[in-house]
Design a protein around this motif. Structure first.
Motif, PDB file in Angstrom:
ATOM      1  N   MET A 162       5.532   5.537 -32.017  1.00 41.51           N
ATOM      2  CA  MET A 162       5.922   6.782 -32.928  1.00 41.51           C
ATOM      3  C   MET A 162       7.213   6.463 -33.819  1.00 41.51           C
ATOM      4  O   MET A 162       8.003   5.287 -33.558  1.00 41.51           O
ATOM      5  N   ASP A 163       7.074   7.122 -34.707  1.00 43.83           N
ATOM      6  CA  ASP A 163       8.172   6.831 -35.890  1.00 43.83           C
ATOM      7  C   ASP A 163       9.648   7.522 -35.235  1.00 43.83           C
ATOM      8  O   ASP A 163      10.106   8.520 -35.829  1.00 43.83           O
ATOM      9  N   VAL A 164      10.356   6.957 -34.271  1.00 43.26           N
ATOM     10  CA  VAL A 164      11.419   7.321 -33.766  1.00 43.26           C
ATOM     11  C   VAL A 164      12.515   6.215 -33.824  1.00 43.26           C
ATOM     12  O   VAL A 164      12.075   5.090 -33.638  1.00 43.26           O
ATOM     13  N   LEU A 165      13.703   6.599 -33.655  1.00 45.75           N
ATOM     14  CA  LEU A 165      14.645   5.576 -33.690  1.00 45.75           C
ATOM     15  C   LEU A 165      15.222   4.850 -32.188  1.00 45.75           C
ATOM     16  O   LEU A 165      15.537   4.038 -31.804  1.00 45.75           O
ATOM     17  N   GLY A 166      15.205   6.341 -31.271  1.00 48.54           N
ATOM     18  CA  GLY A 166      15.289   6.015 -29.988  1.00 48.54           C
ATOM     19  C   GLY A 166      14.140   6.213 -29.187  1.00 48.54           C
ATOM     20  O   GLY A 166      13.306   6.998 -29.276  1.00 48.54           O
TER      21      GLY A 166
END
Length: 262
Positions: A162-166
Motif C-alpha cells: 500500500m501507499d503508506v509511510l508506516g
C-alpha cells in the motif's frame, strides 16, 4: 460556562453550536460519538428543552445514547428510524476532499453505518483536525476477537503493497485488557503516518477476513463545520462548493452545560 472553556473546547463548542442549525423539527438525526459530538448533543438538548424542538435521535454509541436521553432527546434505533435526514459527527482528521479518519473513540462501525444511512452527513471539528493528507492520526480497524493476532499479521503484510509511510499496528487497550467496541469487537490502530491512496486502502482492508470495518470515511461527508478558539466558524460544503464564515459570541454567564458533567 462558555467563558471558562479552553480554546480547544471553545472551537469544538462553536462548531457544534453552528452545526445544530442544520437540525429541523421532525427530523431523524444521527448523533455522533466523541468530545465534539457531545457538545452537539448538548446543544440539541437545549433546543429540545427551550425551543420545543421535536426530533428522533439515533446515537452511534451507548455513551451518546445515555447523554442524549439525559438532555431530553427522544432516542430510537436505526432499525426504527429506517433512514435518517441528517447525521452530525466529529472526525479525527479530514482532508480537502472531506475524506475522514474516524474511530478514535472506538465507535467507527456504528458511526459509518449511521452516516451512510443518512441523506446528509455533517462533520464538526476544531481546526486542528484538518490535514493535507490523511494518516498522521492512527487508522482504527475494527476486527473480530477470534484470531485477531492472525488478522493483525495479515493487515501488516498487506500494508507492504500500500501507499503508506508506516506499517506498524497495535491492539487498542482499555487498561490491562483489550478495548471492546459496542459490537463486542477489538480495534487495531494502524500507524501509517501518511496514506497516499485512502480509497484503495479502505477497499483492501475491508476485503480481509477478520476485518469488520475501517475508519476511513470516503465520499460520505457532505460538509464540515470548523471551529476556532476565538469563536470563528467556517462551513465548507463540498456539494455546493461554498465556504461560509461566521463568528459566535460567548456569554460569560452562559450556563448551558452546568447541569452536565464532561
Amino acid at each position: 460556562m462558555s467563558g471558562e472553556l479552553s480554546p480547544i473546547d471553545k472551537a469544538k463548542f462553536v462548531a457544534a453550536k453552528r452545526a445544530a442549525d442544520y437540525v429541523e423539527d421532525g427530523m431523524r438525526v444521527g448523533l455522533g460519538t466523541g468530545s465534539t459530538a457531545a457538545w452537539l448533543v448538548r446543544c440539541i438538548g437545549e433546543m429540545v428543552r427551550n425551543d420545543g424542538l421535536r426530533i428522533k435521535g439515533v446515537p452511534t454509541s451507548t455513551r451518546t445514547a445515555e447523554l442524549a436521553r439525559d438532555v431530553g432527546i427522544d432516542v430510537i434505533s436505526l432499525d426504527e428510524a429506517k433512514w435518517l435526514d441528517l447525521t452530525i459527527d466529529g472526525a479525527d482528521e479530514f482532508d480537502g476532499d472531506l475524506n475522514l479518519i474516524k474511530g478514535g473513540g472506538g465507535a467507527l462501525l456504528q458511526e459509518k453505518i449511521v452516516a451512510t444511512a443518512s441523506d446528509q452527513m455533517i462533520v464538526i471539528a476544531d481546526v486542528g483536525k484538518e490535514v493535507e493528507t490523511l494518516g498522521a492520526f492512527p487508522l482504527p480497524v475494527e476486527v473480530i476477537p477470534f484470531g485477531w493476532q492472525t488478522t493483525q499479521a495479515l493487515v501488516e503484510e498487506t500494508l507492504i503493497s500500500m501507499d503508506v509511510l508506516g506499517r506498524s499496528s497495535s491492539l487498542r487497550m482499555n487498561g490491562a485488557r483489550p478495548f471492546v467496541t459496542d459490537e463486542g469487537n477489538h480495534i487495531l490502530d494502524l500507524y501509517l503516518n501518511r496514506i497516499g491512496n485512502a480509497r484503495q486502502l479502505s477497499l483492501v482492508l475491508n476485503q480481509m477476513p477478520g476485518v469488520v470495518e475501517n475508519g476511513l470515511f470516503i465520499d460520505i461527508c457532505d460538509a464540515v463545520v470548523i471551529g476556532y478558539g476565538d469563536g470563528r466558524v467556517e462551513v465548507r460544503d463540498i456539494n455546493q462548493g461554498t465556504i461560509e464564515q461566521d463568528r459566535l459570541d460567548f456569554v460569560e454567564t452562559d450556563n448551558l452545560f452546568t447541569d452536565l458533567a464532561d
